[in-house]
Design an enzyme around this catalytic site. Structure first.
Site, PDB file in Angstrom:
ATOM      1  N   HIS A   1     147.261  37.569   8.835  1.00  0.00           N
ATOM      2  CA  HIS A   1     146.419  38.766   8.943  1.00  0.00           C
ATOM      3  C   HIS A   1     146.969  39.699  10.023  1.00  0.00           C
ATOM      4  CE1 HIS A   1     141.966  40.330   9.076  1.00  0.00           C
ATOM      5  NE2 HIS A   1     142.719  41.024   8.232  1.00  0.00           N
TER       6      HIS A   1
ATOM      7  N   ASP B   1     139.020  41.796  10.519  1.00  0.00           N
ATOM      8  CA  ASP B   1     138.012  42.306   9.586  1.00  0.00           C
ATOM      9  C   ASP B   1     136.653  42.352  10.269  1.00  0.00           C
ATOM     10  OD1 ASP B   1     139.936  42.431   7.635  1.00  0.00           O
ATOM     11  OD2 ASP B   1     139.392  40.514   6.705  1.00  0.00           O
TER      12      ASP B   1
ATOM     13  N   HIS C   1     134.342  45.012   3.366  1.00  0.00           N
ATOM     14  CA  HIS C   1     134.460  44.857   4.816  1.00  0.00           C
ATOM     15  C   HIS C   1     135.339  46.001   5.339  1.00  0.00           C
ATOM     16  CE1 HIS C   1     138.149  42.924   3.336  1.00  0.00           C
ATOM     17  NE2 HIS C   1     138.682  43.251   4.523  1.00  0.00           N
TER      18      HIS C   1
ATOM     19  N   HIS D   1     138.847  46.622   7.347  1.00  0.00           N
ATOM     20  CA  HIS D   1     140.065  46.084   7.946  1.00  0.00           C
ATOM     21  C   HIS D   1     140.494  47.062   9.045  1.00  0.00           C
ATOM     22  CE1 HIS D   1     143.977  44.077   8.213  1.00  0.00           C
ATOM     23  NE2 HIS D   1     144.494  45.305   8.317  1.00  0.00           N
TER      24      HIS D   1
END
Length: 262
Positions: A155, A159, A234, A236
């Site tokens: 990642h 998030d 969500h 990011h």
């Protein structure tokens, strides 16, 4: 041969001489500027005395008039002095009022300048603050989390939990350098911050800013969503050293370094 009597030492003045003497007294009164002081009847009443004493009564009357003139002159002088004092007092009062008004203007100006400086300082402080990109939210997936869902293998951001349509905020002051479709990021925004770093906001359902626009801390720039490569709605959020992919830094540490509690 006619007999002519020589004038004697004690000869009584003739009528012509007496009349002349009285006229001399009147002329003396005229030269004093107080001709109206003695009325005709007064002169007439005094005439027998003039007949008897010659110039003596004229001198007495002249002294009386002189005293009156002196008294009038003294009264005029006193009135002039009082007027001068009053004039000076009025001038001093006007001067004091003008000085007071000037001091009040100076104080008011200084207060306005203090208020303006305080407002500028407050604005600078506001523009230098940072906020969370989603108000009242939390990080649901951390930085460098692993998994096949990310093309890089981990990642590159964090998030923030957010339902579709939640307001997305600029975390600080900056200028929008990208606003549109970003591939796997879906609808995304990239902002160059005033400190030279970059922040990215991905998977938006809508975008509310355009390239070149300046933004301030807490300004709404779009709405969260589930566009691009996602499994659910969500936000990011990434922090980068450049505008390009791969220059990411820890977004949570970045926000904390600017006073944001995440």
């Amino acid at each position: 041969m006619a007999f002519t009597r020589a004038p004697g030492k004690h000869r009584r003045p003739g009528r012509v001489q007496r009349t002349t003497t009285r006229n001399v007294g009147v002329a003396a009164l005229t030269t004093t500027g107080v001709i109206g002081t003695l009325a005709g009847p007064a002169l007439a009443a005094e005439e027998p005395a003039v007949e008897q004493t010659g110039l003596n009564q004229v001198i007495v009357l002249g002294d009386t008039v002189a005293d009156q003139v002196d008294a009038q002159a003294a009264a005029q002088q006193q009135a002039a002095e009082v007027a001068e004092v009053k004039k000076k007092a009025q001038e001093e009062a006007r001067k004091a009022a003008a000085e007071k008004a000037e001091q009040e203007r100076a104080v008011a100006k200084e207060r306005e300048e203090i208020k303006a400086r305080a407002a500028r300082a407050a604005e600078r402080e506001r523009l230098n603050t940072y906020v969370s990109p989603i108000s009242g939210s939390y990080i649901s997936t951390g930085y460098k989390a692993g998994g096949a869902v990310w093309s890089s293998g981990s990642h590159t951001g964090v998030d923030f939990h957010a339902a579709t349509g939640t307001a997305v905020l600029a975390v600080g002051s900056g200028t929008v350098v990208e606003a549109g479709w970003g591939g796997a990021y879906g609808n995304n925004i990239v902002i160059r911050m005033t400190d030279g770093t970059y922040t990215q906001y991905g998977h938006l359902s809508s975008i509310g800013v355009s390239v070149g626009q300046t933004v301030t801390p807490g300004q709404q720039i779009g709405l969260s969503g589930a566009t691009g490569n996602v499994t659910g709605a969500h936000l990011h959020f990434e922090a980068r050293t450049t505008a390009e992919y791969g220059s990411d830094i820890d977004p949570a540490a970045y926000l904390r370094s600017h006073g944001v509690n995440v």
